[in-house]
Design a protein around this motif. Structure first.
Motif, PDB file in Angstrom:
ATOM      1  N   ALA A 157     -13.876   8.128  -5.898  1.00 21.40           N
ATOM      2  CA  ALA A 157     -13.358   7.404  -7.066  1.00 21.40           C
ATOM      3  C   ALA A 157     -11.845   7.554  -7.166  1.00 21.40           C
ATOM      4  O   ALA A 157     -11.129   6.578  -7.449  1.00 21.40           O
ATOM      5  CB  ALA A 157     -14.032   7.918  -8.332  1.00 21.40           C
ATOM      6  N   ASN A 158     -11.333   8.764  -6.933  1.00 14.69           N
ATOM      7  CA  ASN A 158      -9.887   8.990  -7.005  1.00 14.69           C
ATOM      8  C   ASN A 158      -9.156   8.190  -5.937  1.00 14.69           C
ATOM      9  O   ASN A 158      -8.113   7.586  -6.210  1.00 14.69           O
ATOM     10  CB  ASN A 158      -9.574  10.480  -6.841  1.00 14.69           C
ATOM     11  N   LEU A 159      -9.678   8.182  -4.717  1.00 14.61           N
ATOM     12  CA  LEU A 159      -9.036   7.427  -3.644  1.00 14.61           C
ATOM     13  C   LEU A 159      -9.029   5.929  -3.956  1.00 14.61           C
ATOM     14  O   LEU A 159      -8.009   5.258  -3.782  1.00 14.61           O
ATOM     15  CB  LEU A 159      -9.754   7.675  -2.314  1.00 14.61           C
ATOM     16  N   LYS A 160     -10.162   5.413  -4.421  1.00 13.14           N
ATOM     17  CA  LYS A 160     -10.244   3.981  -4.734  1.00 13.14           C
ATOM     18  C   LYS A 160      -9.274   3.616  -5.847  1.00 13.14           C
ATOM     19  O   LYS A 160      -8.604   2.578  -5.794  1.00 13.14           O
ATOM     20  CB  LYS A 160     -11.677   3.615  -5.131  1.00 13.14           C
ATOM     21  N   SER A 161      -9.167   4.485  -6.848  1.00 10.28           N
ATOM     22  CA  SER A 161      -8.259   4.232  -7.966  1.00 10.28           C
ATOM     23  C   SER A 161      -6.810   4.193  -7.492  1.00 10.28           C
ATOM     24  O   SER A 161      -6.044   3.283  -7.839  1.00 10.28           O
ATOM     25  CB  SER A 161      -8.445   5.314  -9.024  1.00 10.28           C
ATOM     26  N   LYS A 162      -6.428   5.174  -6.678  1.00  8.59           N
ATOM     27  CA  LYS A 162      -5.049   5.231  -6.190  1.00  8.59           C
ATOM     28  C   LYS A 162      -4.732   4.055  -5.285  1.00  8.59           C
ATOM     29  O   LYS A 162      -3.627   3.496  -5.339  1.00  8.59           O
ATOM     30  CB  LYS A 162      -4.803   6.539  -5.456  1.00  8.59           C
ATOM     31  N   LEU A 163      -5.683   3.653  -4.450  1.00  5.70           N
ATOM     32  CA  LEU A 163      -5.467   2.513  -3.562  1.00  5.70           C
ATOM     33  C   LEU A 163      -5.334   1.226  -4.366  1.00  5.70           C
ATOM     34  O   LEU A 163      -4.495   0.369  -4.048  1.00  5.70           O
ATOM     35  CB  LEU A 163      -6.608   2.401  -2.549  1.00  5.70           C
ATOM     36  N   ALA A 164      -6.153   1.079  -5.397  1.00 10.22           N
ATOM     37  CA  ALA A 164      -6.075  -0.116  -6.237  1.00 10.22           C
ATOM     38  C   ALA A 164      -4.718  -0.186  -6.927  1.00 10.22           C
ATOM     39  O   ALA A 164      -4.104  -1.267  -7.010  1.00 10.22           O
ATOM     40  CB  ALA A 164      -7.201  -0.109  -7.269  1.00 10.22           C
ATOM     41  N   ARG A 165      -4.230   0.945  -7.407  1.00  9.44           N
ATOM     42  CA  ARG A 165      -2.912   0.967  -8.051  1.00  9.44           C
ATOM     43  C   ARG A 165      -1.823   0.608  -7.046  1.00  9.44           C
ATOM     44  O   ARG A 165      -0.882  -0.128  -7.374  1.00  9.44           O
ATOM     45  CB  ARG A 165      -2.644   2.344  -8.654  1.00  9.44           C
ATOM     46  N   TYR A 166      -1.953   1.101  -5.819  1.00 11.59           N
ATOM     47  CA  TYR A 166      -0.978   0.798  -4.775  1.00 11.59           C
ATOM     48  C   TYR A 166      -0.957  -0.705  -4.482  1.00 11.59           C
ATOM     49  O   TYR A 166       0.104  -1.332  -4.399  1.00 11.59           O
ATOM     50  CB  TYR A 166      -1.298   1.578  -3.504  1.00 11.59           C
TER      51      TYR A 166
END
Length: 85
Positions: A70-79
């Motif tokens: 979830a953290n990785l997906k969130s950070k990638l989406a923000r990027y």
């Protein structure tokens, strides 16, 4: 060294699973790095869908934790959202 037949089998199974999980986790890390290196928003969005599915699959199989996925997906989406169109 283990003495029981079942212990020996368990050792073999654990080793095989460990290697398989390492391979999948490493593949996911590489995919995330490639996505972070992208500068084209359309290309990154298409790649995000594949990487997101991969992370969900690995989290479902407990190769990585659900929170990490979830953290990785969130950070990638923000990027991706910060990329210029």
């Amino acid at each position: 060294m283990a003495n029981h037949k079942s212990s020996l089998k368990r050792i073999r199974q654990t080793q095989a699973r460990r290697l398989r999980n390492r391979y999948y986790a490493k593949s996911a890390r590489t995919a995330v790095r490639r996505l972070r290196a992208m500068t084209d928003k359309a290309e990154a969005t298409a790649a995000y869908n594949k990487v997101s599915a991969m992370l969900d699959r690995l989290a479902g199989k407990n190769v990585i934790s659900k929170n990490k996925a979830a953290n990785l997906k969130s950070k990638l989406a923000r990027y991706i959202n910060k990329l210029a169109a």
